[in-house]
Motif scaffolding. Structure first.
Motif, mmCIF file in Angstrom:
data_model
loop_
_atom_site.group_PDB
_atom_site.id
_atom_site.type_symbol
_atom_site.label_atom_id
_atom_site.label_comp_id
_atom_site.label_asym_id
_atom_site.label_seq_id
_atom_site.Cartn_x
_atom_site.Cartn_y
_atom_site.Cartn_z
ATOM 1 N N UNK B 143 9.924 41.991 60.772
ATOM 2 C CA UNK B 143 10.141 43.133 59.871
ATOM 3 C C UNK B 143 9.813 44.438 60.589
ATOM 4 N N UNK B 147 12.535 47.535 61.782
ATOM 5 C CA UNK B 147 12.301 48.934 61.457
ATOM 6 C C UNK B 147 12.314 49.805 62.723
ATOM 7 N N UNK B 150 15.686 50.434 64.358
ATOM 8 C CA UNK B 150 16.526 51.459 63.728
ATOM 9 C C UNK B 150 16.341 52.798 64.441
ATOM 10 N N UNK B 151 15.082 53.129 64.718
ATOM 11 C CA UNK B 151 14.774 54.399 65.390
ATOM 12 C C UNK B 151 15.271 54.359 66.836
ATOM 13 N N UNK B 183 20.441 48.236 56.791
ATOM 14 C CA UNK B 183 19.160 48.052 57.482
ATOM 15 C C UNK B 183 18.110 47.484 56.528
ATOM 16 N N UNK B 184 18.011 48.101 55.346
ATOM 17 C CA UNK B 184 17.027 47.644 54.366
ATOM 18 C C UNK B 184 17.311 46.203 53.965
ATOM 19 N N UNK B 187 16.177 43.768 56.629
ATOM 20 C CA UNK B 187 14.725 43.596 56.635
ATOM 21 C C UNK B 187 14.277 42.702 55.485
#
Lengths: 212, 209
Positions: B143, B147, B150-151, B183-184, B187
């Protein structure tokens, strides 16, 4: 790498301190709002067990959502700037506080609560004088986690025009100004580590006074 | 919804890149964290040292870590995977060590009594018994890595963040939201699947016991 970093700060003091101040204000406001929402909500959920299961499940989903996704998903509705960043960071900090507070409050020994009821304390008095003090260490641990998460995610606010130290990084990337990029990276890292240490220290103090 | 429907293949490619990034990082993370966890499980000083270093790494915000890696590694997949691996170590090493430490002494003594060597005892008895705790660590790690990945699009590593950043630059709301929602979803699905796996492993173990 150390020389250029200090030179950059010395040459751009205003840019640096404005970014640092924005970062702190944004993070503090988000933590304050998250506390103001999560703590009363935890107390309400304590009496409303059926809603509690649903609320905790929802918050667990919220906790899983990547910080960047949470920051940008409301972009079309809320636009850019300080406010949307504040909303997203508040939501980001909420799960850690709510889950810790709810779990700790509901795990206070039923016998203790019963004894207090027997002594004629009202429910509000029981929450305030017995459950909250007993649950405080776990509640505070949740607040520490949330604080570090918020300070960390506030770096990404730069992408939606929310300001903060992340702007030094994005500006440095934009102009390929390596010293500025490194200043931003070091400042953000230092702020996150300091937040962790400061809240950790406060947590230890709190636990020590309780045991004394 | 027009952009999303017309460009579902681009979303899918970005999703595949994202999963690839996380899978690569997870494989490298495990290759480092398993030996570190085994070594530090029964040496408190080693455990304390590893936790202190990886704890500091874990606290550094993703964008800051990328900014600090750029002068050494430039842009692209290499610094992105490096950052993902650095973030994973705290939780993975901690859970490997905890999983191994929680095994009752009688079991280890029984294995010794049956003539198991140290290596065979580790591979055949200890690691399988520690598996549910290790999988719990993998869940948190995955998880976190989804996240951070993504960055990572910001330093040209591709993935779903790419769609988000393109949308921001083009001031195209739907693209931003499409990227964020996928993306969410990734996850949440990864978290839930690994949670189910963890529960099954625990159930299988308590059945055998």
């Amino acid at each position: 790498m150390v020389g250029p970093v200090f030179t950059w700060i010395a040459e751009h003091p205003k840019v640096f301190w404005t970014a640092a101040q924005q970062h702190l204000v944004l993070s503090a406001a988000a933590l304050g709002l998250a506390l103001a929402l999560a703590l009363p909500l935890a107390v309400v959920l304590l009496r409303w067990r059926r809603a509690a299961a649903t609320a905790i499940a929802l918050v667990n989903v919220l906790r899983t959502i990547p910080s960047l996704a949470l920051l940008v998903v409301m972009l079309p509705i809320l636009g850019t700037g300080f406010q949307p960043a504040l909303v997203a960071l508040t939501l980001y900090g909420l799960p850690a506080i709510l889950i810790n507070a709810y779990t700790a409050l509901s795990e206070v020994d039923a016998d203790i609560v019963e004894a207090a009821t027997g002594q004629g304390l009202s429910r509000a008095q029981i929450v305030r004088r017995i459950q909250v003090p007993l649950a405080l260490p776990v509640i505070f641990a949740g607040i520490r986690t949330a604080a570090v998460q918020i300070v960390s995610a506030a770096t990404l606010a730069a992408f939606i025009g929310g300001g903060g130290l992340g702007e030094l990084i994005t500006a440095g990337m934009g102009t390929l100004d390596i010293p500025q990029l490194v200043v931003g990276g070091l400042a953000v890292a230092a702020l996150a580590i300091l937040t962790e240490l400061a809240f950790g220290l406060a947590e230890r103090r709190l636990n020590r006074t309780r045991h004394a | 919804m027009n952009w999303t429907l017309a460009n579902y293949d681009r979303l899918f490619t970005a999703l595949a890149e994202h999963v690839g990034l996380v899978a690569t990082a997870l494989a490298i993370s495990l290759a480092i964290a398993l030996p570190l966890g085994v070594v530090s499980a029964r040496r408190p000083w080693a455990y304390a040292g590893v936790m202190a270093v990886t704890g500091v790494l874990y606290t550094i915000p993703a964008l800051a870590l990328f900014a600090l890696l750029i002068p050494f590694m430039g842009l692209g997949t290499a610094p992105a995977v490096t950052a993902l691996v650095l973030y994973s170590l705290l939780i993975l090493v901690r859970n490997v060590a905890t999983g191994l430490r929680e095994i009752p002494h009688e079991i280890l003594e029984a294995a010794d009594g049956m003539g198991y060597g140290a290596w065979r005892r580790l591979v055949r008895i200890e690691l399988p018994l520690a598996l549910p705790v290790i999988v719990a660590g993998i869940r948190i790690t995955v998880v976190t890595q989804i996240s951070v990945a993504t960055v990572a699009a910001y330093i040209s590593a591709g993935g779903l963040g790419d769609i988000i950043f393109q949308g921001i630059t083009q001031d195209f709301g739907e693209k931003v939201v499409a990227g964020a929602v996928v993306t969410a979803a990734l996850a949440v699905v990864a978290d839930e699947s690994l949670r189910v796996l963890e529960r099954r492993l625990r159930a299988a173990q308590s059945e055998r016991a």
